[in-house]
Design an enzyme around this catalytic site. Sequence first.
Site, mmCIF file in Angstrom:
data_model
loop_
_atom_site.group_PDB
_atom_site.id
_atom_site.type_symbol
_atom_site.label_atom_id
_atom_site.label_comp_id
_atom_site.label_asym_id
_atom_site.label_seq_id
_atom_site.Cartn_x
_atom_site.Cartn_y
_atom_site.Cartn_z
ATOM 1 N N ASP A 72 -13.626 14.774 -4.806
ATOM 2 C CA ASP A 72 -13.682 16.057 -5.526
ATOM 3 C C ASP A 72 -14.895 16.008 -6.452
ATOM 4 O OD1 ASP A 72 -12.945 18.527 -6.828
ATOM 5 O OD2 ASP A 72 -10.858 18.104 -6.339
ATOM 6 N N LYS B 8 0.848 -1.199 0.000
ATOM 7 C CA LYS B 8 0.000 0.000 0.000
ATOM 8 C C LYS B 8 0.880 1.246 0.000
ATOM 9 C CE LYS B 8 -2.142 2.060 3.566
ATOM 10 N NZ LYS B 8 -2.729 3.363 3.848
ATOM 11 N N ARG C 171 2.643 -1.056 10.941
ATOM 12 C CA ARG C 171 3.718 -1.196 11.932
ATOM 13 C C ARG C 171 3.993 -2.600 12.454
ATOM 14 N NH1 ARG C 171 1.185 3.786 14.956
ATOM 15 N NH2 ARG C 171 -0.578 2.842 13.870
ATOM 16 N N LYS D 88 -7.517 8.196 -1.535
ATOM 17 C CA LYS D 88 -8.833 8.634 -1.015
ATOM 18 C C LYS D 88 -9.363 9.875 -1.737
ATOM 19 C CE LYS D 88 -8.016 6.897 3.694
ATOM 20 N NZ LYS D 88 -6.606 6.528 3.682
ATOM 21 N N THR E 201 -11.981 5.715 10.348
ATOM 22 C CA THR E 201 -12.031 5.127 11.699
ATOM 23 C C THR E 201 -11.581 6.141 12.754
ATOM 24 O OG1 THR E 201 -9.909 4.112 11.197
ATOM 25 C CG2 THR E 201 -11.832 2.682 11.131
ATOM 26 N N ASP F 157 -3.490 4.355 -2.077
ATOM 27 C CA ASP F 157 -4.480 4.831 -1.099
ATOM 28 C C ASP F 157 -4.482 6.356 -1.060
ATOM 29 O OD1 ASP F 157 -6.150 5.071 1.124
ATOM 30 O OD2 ASP F 157 -4.594 4.497 2.563
HETATM 31 O O1 C5P Z 1 0.640 0.734 11.317
HETATM 32 P P1 C5P Z 1 -0.804 0.295 11.133
HETATM 33 O O2 C5P Z 1 -0.958 -1.210 10.994
HETATM 34 O O3 C5P Z 1 -1.699 0.881 12.191
HETATM 35 O O4 C5P Z 1 -1.216 0.926 9.728
HETATM 36 C C1 C5P Z 1 -2.499 0.794 9.188
HETATM 37 C C2 C5P Z 1 -2.564 1.452 7.864
HETATM 38 O O5 C5P Z 1 -3.920 1.487 7.432
HETATM 39 C C3 C5P Z 1 -2.083 2.903 7.820
HETATM 40 O O6 C5P Z 1 -1.513 3.136 6.528
HETATM 41 C C4 C5P Z 1 -3.340 3.701 8.010
HETATM 42 O O7 C5P Z 1 -3.260 4.975 7.405
HETATM 43 C C5 C5P Z 1 -4.337 2.836 7.258
HETATM 44 N N1 C5P Z 1 -5.731 3.027 7.622
HETATM 45 C C6 C5P Z 1 -6.243 2.840 8.900
HETATM 46 N N2 C5P Z 1 -7.572 3.031 9.147
HETATM 47 C C7 C5P Z 1 -8.388 3.394 8.152
HETATM 48 C C8 C5P Z 1 -7.893 3.570 6.862
HETATM 49 C C9 C5P Z 1 -6.557 3.376 6.628
HETATM 50 O O8 C5P Z 1 -5.491 2.491 9.807
HETATM 51 N N3 C5P Z 1 -9.666 3.539 8.386
#
Ligand code: C5P
Length: 233
Positions: free
Chosen positions: A65, A33, A212, A62, A120, A60
Amino acid sequence: MAKDVIIACDFASRQQTLGFLDAFAGHRKPFVKIGMELFYGAGPDIVRAVKARGHKIFLDLKLHDIPNTVRKTMQVLSALDVDMTNVHAAGTIEMMKAAREGLTREDGTRPLLIAVTQLTSTSEERMHSDLLIGAPINETIAHYAACAKEAGLDGVVCSPLEASLIKERCGKEFLTVTPGIRFADAAADDQVRITTPARAREIGSDFIVVGRPITAAEDPVAAYMRCVKDFIG
Ligand code: C5P
């Protein structure tokens, strides 16, 4: 497209991203991603570079517009040959239809197109007070997902805890792409509504997005393979 684990490459530079992916040489090639920070910082060439190494890409960005702008922008992204991209469902059914049209290539193929329902990070209180949306948040999410389906999109990004509600409302073929994934023995970081890869599989997620727990792991390849084993089997 089969179920898969998508690694969120939330790095600031091209060098860091490609350096991270070097570790996967000779292993299963992860679906990657690329988000706004990396895309705006490193430019569209980062997509070409990761694609040239044989990775699938979820871009990603998003988009949200007017329909004409989204249609033309999607034409550009489609030419980059990404495998999945997204828009905000709040842009309306008309905008989502324009996005789909823009993504569709002359031969009729196109990348998967999914919608963000409510971020979220938006609480139900904030949705009521700041966005002036009076319905309960789950109802809003299910409605936005139904609008995305009506516009001909392939699915939505959602919390793992919303995946079954969306499958119920939109059918099991409608894709759910779920971030907020953590191993049972790990820290939650700043994520609140989280689940494990194994639980995401039980709930019926089609793709999990993992950042992460893999990118900050001592052994990212081992962490990725653990996700693959737990989620895909
Ligand atoms: O590090 P982590 O596992 O928390 O990363 C989750 C990824 O998913 C990040 O790139 C975050 O921006 C993305 N994301 C999220 N919740 C969403 C949409 C995207 O955590 N609703």
